[in-house]
Design an enzyme around this catalytic site. Structure first.
Site, mmCIF file in Angstrom:
data_model
loop_
_atom_site.group_PDB
_atom_site.id
_atom_site.type_symbol
_atom_site.label_atom_id
_atom_site.label_comp_id
_atom_site.label_asym_id
_atom_site.label_seq_id
_atom_site.Cartn_x
_atom_site.Cartn_y
_atom_site.Cartn_z
ATOM 1 N N GLN A 1 0.818 -1.210 0.000
ATOM 2 C CA GLN A 1 0.000 0.000 0.000
ATOM 3 C C GLN A 1 0.855 1.267 0.000
ATOM 4 O O GLN A 1 0.434 2.304 -0.519
ATOM 5 C CB GLN A 1 -0.936 0.001 1.205
ATOM 6 C CG GLN A 1 -2.019 -1.056 1.127
ATOM 7 C CD GLN A 1 -2.915 -0.867 -0.084
ATOM 8 O OE1 GLN A 1 -3.581 0.155 -0.238
ATOM 9 N NE2 GLN A 1 -2.944 -1.861 -0.962
ATOM 10 N N HIS B 1 1.451 3.406 -3.235
ATOM 11 C CA HIS B 1 0.486 4.342 -3.806
ATOM 12 C C HIS B 1 1.106 5.716 -4.021
ATOM 13 O O HIS B 1 0.801 6.377 -5.021
ATOM 14 C CB HIS B 1 -0.727 4.473 -2.888
ATOM 15 C CG HIS B 1 -1.827 3.519 -3.209
ATOM 16 N ND1 HIS B 1 -2.694 3.701 -4.249
ATOM 17 C CD2 HIS B 1 -2.200 2.366 -2.609
ATOM 18 C CE1 HIS B 1 -3.568 2.710 -4.297
ATOM 19 N NE2 HIS B 1 -3.288 1.888 -3.305
ATOM 20 N N ASP C 1 -9.148 -2.938 -3.181
ATOM 21 C CA ASP C 1 -8.764 -1.899 -4.125
ATOM 22 C C ASP C 1 -9.219 -2.214 -5.543
ATOM 23 O O ASP C 1 -9.574 -1.310 -6.303
ATOM 24 C CB ASP C 1 -7.238 -1.725 -4.137
ATOM 25 C CG ASP C 1 -6.730 -0.872 -2.995
ATOM 26 O OD1 ASP C 1 -7.556 -0.237 -2.313
ATOM 27 O OD2 ASP C 1 -5.500 -0.830 -2.791
ATOM 28 N N GLU D 1 -7.755 4.539 6.903
ATOM 29 C CA GLU D 1 -8.580 4.235 5.732
ATOM 30 C C GLU D 1 -8.760 2.727 5.552
ATOM 31 O O GLU D 1 -9.871 2.220 5.445
ATOM 32 C CB GLU D 1 -7.911 4.833 4.485
ATOM 33 C CG GLU D 1 -8.620 4.519 3.193
ATOM 34 C CD GLU D 1 -7.836 4.962 1.974
ATOM 35 O OE1 GLU D 1 -8.424 5.014 0.887
ATOM 36 O OE2 GLU D 1 -6.619 5.237 2.088
ATOM 37 N N HIS D 2 -7.659 1.998 5.501
ATOM 38 C CA HIS D 2 -7.686 0.534 5.394
ATOM 39 C C HIS D 2 -7.141 -0.072 6.685
ATOM 40 O O HIS D 2 -6.096 0.356 7.179
ATOM 41 C CB HIS D 2 -6.787 0.038 4.248
ATOM 42 C CG HIS D 2 -7.097 0.651 2.916
ATOM 43 N ND1 HIS D 2 -6.326 1.667 2.375
ATOM 44 C CD2 HIS D 2 -8.065 0.384 2.021
ATOM 45 C CE1 HIS D 2 -6.822 1.996 1.192
ATOM 46 N NE2 HIS D 2 -7.886 1.238 0.952
ATOM 47 N N HIS E 1 -45.324 31.929 11.780
ATOM 48 C CA HIS E 1 -45.494 30.475 11.831
ATOM 49 C C HIS E 1 -46.837 30.127 12.480
ATOM 50 O O HIS E 1 -47.570 29.253 12.020
ATOM 51 C CB HIS E 1 -44.362 29.830 12.645
ATOM 52 C CG HIS E 1 -43.043 29.763 11.944
ATOM 53 N ND1 HIS E 1 -42.367 30.878 11.523
ATOM 54 C CD2 HIS E 1 -42.269 28.693 11.598
ATOM 55 C CE1 HIS E 1 -41.223 30.508 10.960
ATOM 56 N NE2 HIS E 1 -41.142 29.185 10.985
#
Length: 427
Positions: free
Chosen positions: A250, A253, A352, A318-319, A411
């Site tokens: 990862q 990336h 992914d 995230e993961h 109202h």
């Protein structure tokens, strides 16, 4: 006791980096807002060396690009999209329009209405992110979005054929070869040749994430999906090779992608650096992964599963990959994560690319308050009310008194008018 054996970037360093990104994006958005297509074209030439006659691909251009791909590539894209479509359709089926009678004559309900137009950003540049087209374009179409525009940057000076194929097969209505902040700005602000959208979705680098954040309000966004984050939770049943493979896998990336090892195994904690260095020596993307690990990698040693849990929720990655003897123990207890990958048999790459869940997920601790992109993000849950003459007289009396408490005279009159007209005395 929780012990950090390897630190990543400091908060001060992150804040300074964010400041520089924010200033750059502000300048670009202002330029595109003022000069439209002219600015977009100049920015594309500057950042991507890309100045085609039109950024939008014609149908015949799309077909020509797809024809250059081996049949196996098309088959694999269709396979992945089938998995993603199945899961998205199952999610949509869980979302129901409702109507209930809360009191006699009072009907309340909601409808799930697709957003009218969506702009999908599909990252490219270093890697052609084919899978991101499935995750955004296809999911939007499953939700029922009528107009889906998709942008992706050129790859080595040409349109990325596999990404274009994924966009087309996913159902994109408009495909543009345009990247970076200029693409997000064009879709979000609109130009003479690219009509503005109502919502922006898709992952990207820090600049793309910042552009979406600055445009939020003018358009909707899915979430802040910046540089990829991964967290490995491992106990003594895991092994150092798998932990290192999943961290490095990862980290490739991008150079700012955090990769964190959280473990109760001192053996793994103390052996991870050597194993990562061994793998980086033969990894083709080591030039990127090594920087990410050096600058943003962390190793955190804990004594107990409870400490693993508390640290994982603090990090809100995230993961999160769980390599422990009882992975579902974390599924039952964790609160803050984008997506969980349970057990040694799965991994983040599955999510992914192919398994069916969406890979556009929250970063920078946003997992504390939101999940990832899914079919429901493209739907607006809108309420409605319908009241019978008899019921309006009853509910109107309550409303009138409640409005008086708050001194809302206008109202109150709305309610009083219904009571006068539909009350039993005037029926």
């Amino acid at each position: 006791m929780i012990c950090i054996l390897k630190h990543g970037a400091t908060e001060a360093e992150k804040t300074e980096a964010d400041r520089k990104v924010r200033q750059t994006v502000e300048t670009i958005l202002s330029d595109v807002g003022a000069r439209g297509d002219v600015a977009v074209r100049e920015l594309s030439a500057k950042f991507d060396k890309w100045e085609p006659p039109s950024f939008r691909l014609r149908p015949q251009e799309i077909q020509s690009l797809m024809a250059t791909l081996p049949a196996q590539v098309i088959e694999d894209i269709k396979f992945a999209q089938t998995q993603i479509r199945r899961f998205a359709e199952a999610q949509k089926a869980a979302l129901k329009d409702i109507e209930v009678e809360t009191l006699p004559g009072i009907r309340l309900g909601h409808k799930n209405i697709p957003v009218a137009s969506v702009g999908c950003y599909v990252p490219g540049g270093r890697y052609p992110m084919v899978a991101s087209a499935h995750m955004s374009v296809l999911t939007a179409k499953v939700a029922g979005v009528p107009r889906v525009a998709a942008c992706t940057p050129p790859l080595n000076g040409v349109p990325p054929a596999a990404t274009i194929a994924a966009m087309a097969l996913g159902g994109a209505d408009e495909i543009y070869v345009l990247g970076g902040v200029q693409a997000v700005a064009a879709m979000g602000l609109g130009t003479a040749t690219i009509p503005a959208v109502d919502m922006l979705v898709g992952p990207g680098n820090a600049f793309v994430a910042e552009a979406k954040q600055q445009l939020f309000g003018r358009v909707g966004i899915d979430l802040l999906a910046g540089p990829t984050e991964t967290l490995i939770i491992a106990d003594d049943t895991a092994d150092v090779e798998m932990c290192a493979t999943d961290l490095v896998g990862q980290a490739e990336h991008g150079p700012t992608s955090p990769a964190v090892l959280l473990t109760t195994s001192r053996k793994i904690a103390e052996g991870i650096q050597e194993e990562i260095e061994r793998q980086l020596a033969v990894l083709p993307t080591a030039d990127i992964a090594s920087i990410a690990w050096q600058d943003h990698g962390q190793v955190i040693l804990c004594d107990t599963d409870d400490e693993l849990l508390s640290e994982a929720d603090r990090i809100a990655s995230e993961h999160v990959q769980v390599l422990t003897r009882q992975p579902r123990w974390f599924l039952e207890r964790m609160r803050n994560y984008g997506a969980l990958f349970l057990g040694k048999e799965t991994n983040v790459a599955y999510g992914d690319k192919v398994i069916g869940t969406n890979h556009t997920l929250p970063t920078k601790k946003a997992a504390r308050y939101t999940g990832g992109l899914w079919v429901g993000k493209f739907l607006k849950t809108c309420t409605y009310q319908e009241v019978s003459p008899e019921a309006t007289a009853t509910i109107g009396e309550y409303c009138s008194r409640l409005c008086a408490i708050e001194n809302f005279a206008g109202h109150k009159e709305q309610a009083d008018l219904r009571v006068r007209r539909y009350g039993s005395k005037n029926a």
